[in-house]
Write an enzyme that holds these catalytic residues in place. Structure first.
Site, PDB file in Angstrom:
ATOM      1  N   LYS A 141       9.115  -1.661  -0.784  1.00 56.11           N
ATOM      2  CA  LYS A 141      10.117  -0.685  -0.319  1.00 56.11           C
ATOM      3  C   LYS A 141       9.683  -0.030   0.990  1.00 56.11           C
ATOM      4  O   LYS A 141      10.471   0.106   1.909  1.00 56.11           O
ATOM      5  CB  LYS A 141      10.328   0.436  -1.355  1.00 56.11           C
ATOM      6  CG  LYS A 141      10.825  -0.012  -2.706  1.00 56.11           C
ATOM      7  CD  LYS A 141      11.171   1.196  -3.590  1.00 56.11           C
ATOM      8  CE  LYS A 141       9.987   2.100  -3.907  1.00 56.11           C
ATOM      9  NZ  LYS A 141       8.980   1.484  -4.797  1.00 56.11           N
ATOM     10  N   ARG A 181      13.852   8.859  -8.352  1.00 61.39           N
ATOM     11  CA  ARG A 181      12.935   8.180  -9.266  1.00 61.39           C
ATOM     12  C   ARG A 181      13.267   8.513 -10.715  1.00 61.39           C
ATOM     13  O   ARG A 181      12.622   7.978 -11.618  1.00 61.39           O
ATOM     14  CB  ARG A 181      11.519   8.659  -8.980  1.00 61.39           C
ATOM     15  CG  ARG A 181      10.587   7.604  -8.420  1.00 61.39           C
ATOM     16  CD  ARG A 181       9.233   8.264  -8.218  1.00 61.39           C
ATOM     17  NE  ARG A 181       8.179   7.336  -7.927  1.00 61.39           N
ATOM     18  CZ  ARG A 181       7.863   6.910  -6.701  1.00 61.39           C
ATOM     19  NH1 ARG A 181       8.566   7.305  -5.663  1.00 61.39           N
ATOM     20  NH2 ARG A 181       6.853   6.103  -6.542  1.00 61.39           N
ATOM     21  N   ARG A 240      -3.883  -3.547  -1.106  1.00 63.23           N
ATOM     22  CA  ARG A 240      -3.299  -2.989   0.116  1.00 63.23           C
ATOM     23  C   ARG A 240      -4.094  -1.793   0.642  1.00 63.23           C
ATOM     24  O   ARG A 240      -4.810  -1.127  -0.082  1.00 63.23           O
ATOM     25  CB  ARG A 240      -1.845  -2.583  -0.109  1.00 63.23           C
ATOM     26  CG  ARG A 240      -1.697  -1.247  -0.776  1.00 63.23           C
ATOM     27  CD  ARG A 240      -0.267  -0.780  -0.752  1.00 63.23           C
ATOM     28  NE  ARG A 240      -0.120   0.371  -1.629  1.00 63.23           N
ATOM     29  CZ  ARG A 240       1.052   0.874  -1.956  1.00 63.23           C
ATOM     30  NH1 ARG A 240       2.158   0.340  -1.518  1.00 63.23           N
ATOM     31  NH2 ARG A 240       1.110   1.926  -2.743  1.00 63.23           N
ATOM     32  N   ARG A 297      -5.304   3.743  -0.957  1.00 64.24           N
ATOM     33  CA  ARG A 297      -4.675   4.931  -1.537  1.00 64.24           C
ATOM     34  C   ARG A 297      -5.399   5.309  -2.809  1.00 64.24           C
ATOM     35  O   ARG A 297      -5.753   4.450  -3.603  1.00 64.24           O
ATOM     36  CB  ARG A 297      -3.195   4.642  -1.834  1.00 64.24           C
ATOM     37  CG  ARG A 297      -2.292   5.154  -0.737  1.00 64.24           C
ATOM     38  CD  ARG A 297      -0.886   4.707  -0.938  1.00 64.24           C
ATOM     39  NE  ARG A 297      -0.321   5.061  -2.241  1.00 64.24           N
ATOM     40  CZ  ARG A 297       0.960   4.909  -2.545  1.00 64.24           C
ATOM     41  NH1 ARG A 297       1.785   4.427  -1.645  1.00 64.24           N
ATOM     42  NH2 ARG A 297       1.407   5.234  -3.733  1.00 64.24           N
ATOM     43  N   ARG A 320       1.319   3.920 -13.149  1.00 65.02           N
ATOM     44  CA  ARG A 320       2.520   4.025 -12.306  1.00 65.02           C
ATOM     45  C   ARG A 320       3.581   3.023 -12.739  1.00 65.02           C
ATOM     46  O   ARG A 320       4.781   3.326 -12.722  1.00 65.02           O
ATOM     47  CB  ARG A 320       2.156   3.829 -10.828  1.00 65.02           C
ATOM     48  CG  ARG A 320       1.508   5.081 -10.220  1.00 65.02           C
ATOM     49  CD  ARG A 320       0.690   4.782  -8.990  1.00 65.02           C
ATOM     50  NE  ARG A 320       1.473   4.217  -7.919  1.00 65.02           N
ATOM     51  CZ  ARG A 320       0.974   3.448  -6.954  1.00 65.02           C
ATOM     52  NH1 ARG A 320      -0.320   3.155  -6.944  1.00 65.02           N
ATOM     53  NH2 ARG A 320       1.750   2.986  -6.024  1.00 65.02           N
TER      54      ARG A 320
HETATM   55  P1  ADP Z   1       4.830   3.834  -4.799  1.00 60.61           P
HETATM   56  O1  ADP Z   1       3.962   2.987  -3.919  1.00 60.61           O
HETATM   57  O2  ADP Z   1       4.384   3.888  -6.223  1.00 60.61           O
HETATM   58  O3  ADP Z   1       6.267   3.542  -4.628  1.00 60.61           O
HETATM   59  P2  ADP Z   1       5.076   6.394  -3.426  1.00 60.61           P
HETATM   60  O4  ADP Z   1       4.256   6.371  -2.192  1.00 60.61           O
HETATM   61  O5  ADP Z   1       6.553   6.286  -3.295  1.00 60.61           O
HETATM   62  O6  ADP Z   1       4.492   5.302  -4.397  1.00 60.61           O
HETATM   63  O7  ADP Z   1       4.755   7.727  -4.266  1.00 60.61           O
HETATM   64  C1  ADP Z   1       3.440   8.066  -4.632  1.00 60.61           C
HETATM   65  C2  ADP Z   1       3.447   9.159  -5.687  1.00 60.61           C
HETATM   66  O8  ADP Z   1       4.159  10.311  -5.196  1.00 60.61           O
HETATM   67  C3  ADP Z   1       4.157   8.799  -6.990  1.00 60.61           C
HETATM   68  O9  ADP Z   1       3.339   8.055  -7.869  1.00 60.61           O
HETATM   69  C4  ADP Z   1       4.531  10.200  -7.511  1.00 60.61           C
HETATM   70  O10 ADP Z   1       3.434  10.841  -8.093  1.00 60.61           O
HETATM   71  C5  ADP Z   1       4.891  10.947  -6.240  1.00 60.61           C
HETATM   72  N1  ADP Z   1       6.349  10.845  -5.928  1.00 60.61           N
HETATM   73  C6  ADP Z   1       6.901  10.232  -4.842  1.00 60.61           C
HETATM   74  N2  ADP Z   1       8.241  10.310  -4.883  1.00 60.61           N
HETATM   75  C7  ADP Z   1       8.548  10.977  -6.030  1.00 60.61           C
HETATM   76  C8  ADP Z   1       9.764  11.372  -6.658  1.00 60.61           C
HETATM   77  N3  ADP Z   1      10.959  11.078  -6.119  1.00 60.61           N
HETATM   78  N4  ADP Z   1       9.689  12.035  -7.834  1.00 60.61           N
HETATM   79  C9  ADP Z   1       8.519  12.336  -8.383  1.00 60.61           C
HETATM   80  N5  ADP Z   1       7.332  11.998  -7.865  1.00 60.61           N
HETATM   81  C10 ADP Z   1       7.337  11.324  -6.692  1.00 60.61           C
END
Ligand code: ADP
Ligand code: ZN
Length: 238
Positions: free
Chosen positions: A21, A96, A133, A164, A175
């Site tokens: 994404k 989410r 990554r 990360r 996750r």
């Molecule tokens: P991923 O690579 O899992 O898609 P993101 O970079 O989008 O991860 O998000 C990392 C973390 O930030 C999530 O695991 C969560 O803890 C928090 N987070 C991000 N967006 C949201 C959201 N819309 N609602 C709740 N928590 C979020």
């Protein structure tokens, strides 16, 4: 036709962690001149800057859990109200949860339809991608590098590339569990809408980008049959 050219392109990207994404939204946003709004990036900036939200979010993110709907909805409501988002945006990482999706519909009242793209990738591939990554410490740019490339710098800003903190195997599994329980149900929340599309994310990035652009064009024009069965791909995330 003229009408359509002036219509804003309001996109949301669904899909599990590691589906691509972030990479795809960054590319698409650059090509269309609309802002990419990544809630994960915004939270990581807040953590880096030590703001109050950042301090509260860090522990939650490091466990692979979700920051509260209330906080996330507030952040996104503010961001979508900024002038650069009024002519369109691509949202990555939000909504989410069903509560966030419902709030987004409310925020979007009178602002044109949402185009929803679900990026589908088998779970074994997700685990492999996430554990290899790297990410730029300064700008959040993703790099598909292994730990052996730790000396490399960010291709965008020259910043330091790091793993990360939530990409360790244990947190990745958590996750994915959180995704299945909270975010996967959004596919059913949106599926019946005429602007919903699925894209096969288990292809080379250029192929995914091409499919994504085609899916968005078809969804935005209201034409084009929905590609049947893409979300039923063998081994797709369930
Ligand atoms: P991923 O690579 O899992 O898609 P993101 O970079 O989008 O991860 O998000 C990392 C973390 O930030 C999530 O695991 C969560 O803890 C928090 N987070 C991000 N967006 C949201 C959201 N819309 N609602 C709740 N928590 C979020
Ligand atoms: Zn960078």
């Amino acid at each position: 036709m003229t009408e359509r050219l002036h219509m804003s392109l309001n996109l949301i990207m669904l899909g599990p962690p590691g589906a691509g994404k972030g990479t795809q939204s960054e590319r698409f946003a650059l090509s269309r001149g609309i802002p990419k709004i990544s809630t994960g990036d915004m939270l990581r900036v807040a953590v880096h800057d030590g703001t109050e939200i950042g301090l509260r979010a860090k522990a939650i993110m490091d466990r692979g859990e979700l920051v509260s709907d209330e906080v996330m909805i507030g952040i996104v409501r503010d961001r979508l109200g900024r002038p650069d988002a009024l002519n369109g945006f691509i949202l990555d990482g939000f909504p989410r949860t069903v509560a966030q999706a419902t709030a987004l519909d409310e925020i979007m009242t009178g602002r044109g339809p949402l185009i929803v793209v679900d990026i589908v990738v088998p779970e074994a591939e997700l685990v492999r991608r996430l554990s290899t990554r790297m990410i730029c410490e300064d700008c959040g740019h993703n790099a598909a590098l292994g730990p052996g490339d730790a000396g490399e710098r960010c291709a965008i800003c020259g910043g330091k590339l790091v793993q990360r903190t939530d990409d360790s195997e244990a947190v990745v599994l958590e996750r994915l569990k959180v995704y299945r329980a909270n975010t996967k149900p959004l596919v059913d929340f949106y599926r019946a809408r005429p602007t919903f599309r699925s894209v096969d994310g288990a292809q080379a990035p250029d192929r995914v980008a091409a499919d994504l652009a085609a899916a968005i064009a078809a969804a935005g024009s209201g034409r084009g049959a929905r590609v049947p069965g893409v979300s039923d791909l063998a081994g797709g995330v369930r």
